[in-house]
Design a protein around this motif. Structure first.
Motif, PDB file in Angstrom:
ATOM      1  N   LYS A   3     -32.410 -59.543   3.820  1.00 40.23           N
ATOM      2  CA  LYS A   3     -33.584 -59.229   2.989  1.00 40.23           C
ATOM      3  C   LYS A   3     -33.337 -59.565   1.520  1.00 40.23           C
ATOM      4  O   LYS A   3     -33.767 -58.857   0.623  1.00 40.23           O
ATOM      5  CB  LYS A   3     -33.931 -57.737   3.137  1.00 40.23           C
ATOM      6  CG  LYS A   3     -34.218 -57.319   4.565  1.00 40.23           C
ATOM      7  CD  LYS A   3     -34.451 -55.817   4.699  1.00 40.23           C
ATOM      8  CE  LYS A   3     -35.768 -55.388   4.112  1.00 40.23           C
ATOM      9  NZ  LYS A   3     -36.058 -53.950   4.383  1.00 40.23           N
ATOM     10  N   GLY A   4     -32.640 -60.674   1.299  1.00 36.59           N
ATOM     11  CA  GLY A   4     -32.293 -61.055  -0.066  1.00 36.59           C
ATOM     12  C   GLY A   4     -33.506 -61.221  -0.969  1.00 36.59           C
ATOM     13  O   GLY A   4     -33.503 -60.776  -2.124  1.00 36.59           O
ATOM     14  N   ASP A   5     -34.576 -61.833  -0.443  1.00 34.26           N
ATOM     15  CA  ASP A   5     -35.767 -62.053  -1.268  1.00 34.26           C
ATOM     16  C   ASP A   5     -36.425 -60.735  -1.639  1.00 34.26           C
ATOM     17  O   ASP A   5     -36.920 -60.565  -2.758  1.00 34.26           O
ATOM     18  CB  ASP A   5     -36.753 -62.953  -0.524  1.00 34.26           C
ATOM     19  CG  ASP A   5     -37.860 -63.458  -1.440  1.00 34.26           C
ATOM     20  OD1 ASP A   5     -37.545 -64.012  -2.518  1.00 34.26           O
ATOM     21  OD2 ASP A   5     -39.049 -63.274  -1.101  1.00 34.26           O
ATOM     22  N   THR A   6     -36.406 -59.785  -0.717  1.00 34.08           N
ATOM     23  CA  THR A   6     -36.971 -58.458  -0.985  1.00 34.08           C
ATOM     24  C   THR A   6     -36.174 -57.754  -2.082  1.00 34.08           C
ATOM     25  O   THR A   6     -36.749 -57.166  -3.009  1.00 34.08           O
ATOM     26  CB  THR A   6     -36.957 -57.607   0.299  1.00 34.08           C
ATOM     27  OG1 THR A   6     -37.729 -58.272   1.293  1.00 34.08           O
ATOM     28  CG2 THR A   6     -37.528 -56.222   0.052  1.00 34.08           C
ATOM     29  N   TYR A  16     -16.822 -57.892  -4.875  1.00 29.96           N
ATOM     30  CA  TYR A  16     -17.393 -56.603  -5.252  1.00 29.96           C
ATOM     31  C   TYR A  16     -18.847 -56.674  -5.721  1.00 29.96           C
ATOM     32  O   TYR A  16     -19.526 -55.651  -5.757  1.00 29.96           O
ATOM     33  CB  TYR A  16     -16.559 -55.966  -6.367  1.00 29.96           C
ATOM     34  CG  TYR A  16     -15.175 -55.577  -5.926  1.00 29.96           C
ATOM     35  CD1 TYR A  16     -14.903 -54.295  -5.457  1.00 29.96           C
ATOM     36  CD2 TYR A  16     -14.126 -56.497  -5.971  1.00 29.96           C
ATOM     37  CE1 TYR A  16     -13.627 -53.938  -5.048  1.00 29.96           C
ATOM     38  CE2 TYR A  16     -12.840 -56.147  -5.562  1.00 29.96           C
ATOM     39  CZ  TYR A  16     -12.601 -54.875  -5.096  1.00 29.96           C
ATOM     40  OH  TYR A  16     -11.339 -54.512  -4.682  1.00 29.96           O
ATOM     41  N   TYR A  17     -19.312 -57.846  -6.074  1.00 31.90           N
ATOM     42  CA  TYR A  17     -20.654 -57.913  -6.647  1.00 31.90           C
ATOM     43  C   TYR A  17     -21.275 -59.285  -6.471  1.00 31.90           C
ATOM     44  O   TYR A  17     -20.597 -60.266  -6.157  1.00 31.90           O
ATOM     45  CB  TYR A  17     -20.625 -57.583  -8.137  1.00 31.90           C
ATOM     46  CG  TYR A  17     -20.049 -58.685  -9.003  1.00 31.90           C
ATOM     47  CD1 TYR A  17     -20.884 -59.598  -9.649  1.00 31.90           C
ATOM     48  CD2 TYR A  17     -18.663 -58.834  -9.183  1.00 31.90           C
ATOM     49  CE1 TYR A  17     -20.365 -60.621 -10.431  1.00 31.90           C
ATOM     50  CE2 TYR A  17     -18.142 -59.845  -9.972  1.00 31.90           C
ATOM     51  CZ  TYR A  17     -18.994 -60.744 -10.590  1.00 31.90           C
ATOM     52  OH  TYR A  17     -18.481 -61.755 -11.353  1.00 31.90           O
ATOM     53  N   THR A  18     -22.589 -59.334  -6.687  1.00 32.38           N
ATOM     54  CA  THR A  18     -23.289 -60.602  -6.764  1.00 32.38           C
ATOM     55  C   THR A  18     -24.363 -60.522  -7.836  1.00 32.38           C
ATOM     56  O   THR A  18     -25.057 -59.503  -7.957  1.00 32.38           O
ATOM     57  CB  THR A  18     -23.947 -60.989  -5.408  1.00 32.38           C
ATOM     58  OG1 THR A  18     -24.681 -62.209  -5.592  1.00 32.38           O
ATOM     59  CG2 THR A  18     -24.916 -59.910  -4.914  1.00 32.38           C
ATOM     60  N   ASN A  19     -24.479 -61.589  -8.620  1.00 34.67           N
ATOM     61  CA  ASN A  19     -25.592 -61.716  -9.572  1.00 34.67           C
ATOM     62  C   ASN A  19     -26.691 -62.595  -8.989  1.00 34.67           C
ATOM     63  O   ASN A  19     -27.696 -62.860  -9.653  1.00 34.67           O
ATOM     64  CB  ASN A  19     -25.101 -62.341 -10.888  1.00 34.67           C
ATOM     65  CG  ASN A  19     -24.374 -61.328 -11.767  1.00 34.67           C
ATOM     66  OD1 ASN A  19     -24.802 -60.185 -11.900  1.00 34.67           O
ATOM     67  ND2 ASN A  19     -23.284 -61.754 -12.376  1.00 34.67           N
ATOM     68  N   GLY A  20     -26.504 -63.030  -7.755  1.00 36.46           N
ATOM     69  CA  GLY A  20     -27.407 -63.999  -7.154  1.00 36.46           C
ATOM     70  C   GLY A  20     -28.814 -63.522  -6.914  1.00 36.46           C
ATOM     71  O   GLY A  20     -29.711 -64.332  -6.683  1.00 36.46           O
ATOM     72  N   LEU A  21     -29.021 -62.194  -6.927  1.00 36.32           N
ATOM     73  CA  LEU A  21     -30.361 -61.652  -6.683  1.00 36.32           C
ATOM     74  C   LEU A  21     -31.125 -61.358  -7.959  1.00 36.32           C
ATOM     75  O   LEU A  21     -32.284 -60.963  -7.910  1.00 36.32           O
ATOM     76  CB  LEU A  21     -30.247 -60.371  -5.842  1.00 36.32           C
ATOM     77  CG  LEU A  21     -29.548 -60.511  -4.488  1.00 36.32           C
ATOM     78  CD1 LEU A  21     -29.413 -59.163  -3.809  1.00 36.32           C
ATOM     79  CD2 LEU A  21     -30.326 -61.481  -3.590  1.00 36.32           C
ATOM     80  N   LEU A  22     -30.473 -61.543  -9.085  1.00 38.24           N
ATOM     81  CA  LEU A  22     -31.098 -61.192 -10.359  1.00 38.24           C
ATOM     82  C   LEU A  22     -31.960 -62.301 -10.929  1.00 38.24           C
ATOM     83  O   LEU A  22     -32.895 -62.040 -11.687  1.00 38.24           O
ATOM     84  CB  LEU A  22     -30.025 -60.795 -11.386  1.00 38.24           C
ATOM     85  CG  LEU A  22     -29.402 -59.406 -11.148  1.00 38.24           C
ATOM     86  CD1 LEU A  22     -28.168 -59.227 -11.995  1.00 38.24           C
ATOM     87  CD2 LEU A  22     -30.409 -58.308 -11.458  1.00 38.24           C
ATOM     88  N   GLY A  23     -31.647 -63.556 -10.595  1.00 32.36           N
ATOM     89  CA  GLY A  23     -32.441 -64.665 -11.095  1.00 32.36           C
ATOM     90  C   GLY A  23     -32.197 -64.918 -12.575  1.00 32.36           C
ATOM     91  O   GLY A  23     -31.389 -64.264 -13.211  1.00 32.36           O
ATOM     92  N   ALA A  24     -32.925 -65.850 -13.113  1.00 32.86           N
ATOM     93  CA  ALA A  24     -32.781 -66.197 -14.545  1.00 32.86           C
ATOM     94  C   ALA A  24     -33.601 -65.240 -15.377  1.00 32.86           C
ATOM     95  O   ALA A  24     -34.564 -64.647 -14.935  1.00 32.86           O
ATOM     96  CB  ALA A  24     -33.239 -67.631 -14.766  1.00 32.86           C
ATOM     97  N   LYS A  25     -33.197 -65.131 -16.661  1.00 32.37           N
ATOM     98  CA  LYS A  25     -33.905 -64.227 -17.562  1.00 32.37           C
ATOM     99  C   LYS A  25     -35.230 -64.846 -17.947  1.00 32.37           C
ATOM    100  O   LYS A  25     -35.290 -66.038 -18.221  1.00 32.37           O
ATOM    101  CB  LYS A  25     -33.073 -63.974 -18.826  1.00 32.37           C
ATOM    102  CG  LYS A  25     -33.684 -62.903 -19.722  1.00 32.37           C
ATOM    103  CD  LYS A  25     -32.718 -62.530 -20.828  1.00 32.37           C
ATOM    104  CE  LYS A  25     -33.324 -61.434 -21.686  1.00 32.37           C
ATOM    105  NZ  LYS A  25     -32.436 -61.015 -22.766  1.00 32.37           N
TER     106      LYS A  25
END
Length: 331
Positions: free
Chosen positions: A231-234, A322-331
């Protein structure tokens, strides 16, 4: 009725029908997302309710259920069982759990440094770390501030052997302090401190541990590896909406507090909640060039070294485990 009027009426009716179908389709397309807190309601959670009240979730096509918790372990357990899609909890607990093999990741980090403080009475003040020497401090197993007291002492040139530690259960720490049976206690500025000061009708001497070398990652959203894959997009939409909630909260903590108390039966005074929210907002940094919640690799690396120094983690994994920034998208 003329043919022109009749055609116009049909067109108007058709337009209304299309609009109703569109609205109905939007309603039915809303996706349910379950988010669990690790604890009972407090000012730290305001941005989640701001996003609810302002329609930021709905704008992303989400219906978000927010629920209170009873500790980080139970919240993480519910996450792994698939009862929750994400949990909001102190990041340090997630880092420990991941080190022990739990298949979860931080997906956003709002407090790179937990706003913890040591409070003392004016007659026995601890204004700087060195003042801890000769004082009596209440400690409890799993309590953040004193769990890392040795590291705090080391970073600030304090002889921790000269600090008398009295270990009690977590619920007894503050009452012992109020009764002047200990000189110092640690508190969250985003939770305990505003309520305690109002209740006691006095200001304490406050030593901010996070501004004196103690970097313990705090408020973060965490999800499981399985949910991130499925559910990455969610989750991406959720983080975007929460980010908007954070921005709104930072602009007007008083409004955010008033929104939060609508959902909080038996809440403290609005004044105390407003201070909680303001302290929460102040501890969320504006990461230049990154969206709200961006995770700095160095923050994670430093936290893992802290956990290793206390024996909570034997051999840290690579930081990207430990983490991912991949779901945050660009600013």
């Amino acid at each position: 009725m003329s043919i022109v009027q009749h055609v116009g009426k049909l067109a108007s009716t058709a337009a209304i029908a299309v609009a109703m179908l569109a609205t109905s389709g939007t309603a039915f397309s809303q996706e349910q997302v379950n988010v669990r807190f690790s604890w009972k309601l407090k000012g730290e959670y305001a941005a989640m309710y701001v996003a609810q009240e302002k329609g930021y979730y709905a704008k992303e096509g989400l219906t978000v259920r927010l629920g209170e918790g009873a500790g980080a372990p139970s919240a993480l357990g519910a996450l792994l069982q698939g009862q929750e899609d994400a949990v909001l909890l102190p990041a340090i607990f997630a880092l420990t759990a991941i080190s022990k093999g739990m298949p979860i990741k931080l997906i956003s980090l709002y407090h790179p440094k937990t706003p913890i403080a040591l409070i003392s009475w004016p007659e026995k003040p601890v204004r700087v770390p060195k003042d801890l020497e000769g004082k009596v401090i209440a400690t409890a197993i799993g309590e953040t501030g004193t769990t890392y007291l040795d590291s705090f002492c080391k970073n600030n040139g304090v002889d921790c052997s000269k600090v008398e530690k009295v270990q009690v259960d977590a619920q007894s720490r503050v009452p012992l302090f109020v009764q002047h049976k200990v000189d110092v206690v640690s508190v969250y500025q985003t939770n305990d401190l505003p309520v305690l000061e109002e209740k006691q009708g006095s200001k304490f001497v406050v030593l901010e541990m996070d501004k004196n070398g103690l970097s313990v990652p705090g408020m973060a959203l965490v999800s499981s590896d399985a949910i991130i894959a499925k559910k990455g997009d969610t989750l991406r939409k959720l983080l975007k909406a929460v980010g908007e909630g954070v921005v709104t909260m930072k602009k007007d903590p008083a409004e955010a507090a008033n929104i939060l108390v609508k959902y909080w039966p038996g809440h403290p005074s609005v004044s105390s909640v407003t201070t909680q929210v303001k302290n929460t907002a102040d501890a969320i940094p504006a990461a230049a060039g990154h969206p709200v919640g961006w995770i700095d690799d160095k923050v994670i690396a430093d936290a893992l070294q802290l956990l290793k120094s206390t024996g909570e983690v034997d051999a840290p994994k690579p930081t990207d485990a430990y983490y991912t920034n991949g779901l945050l998208g660009a600013k």
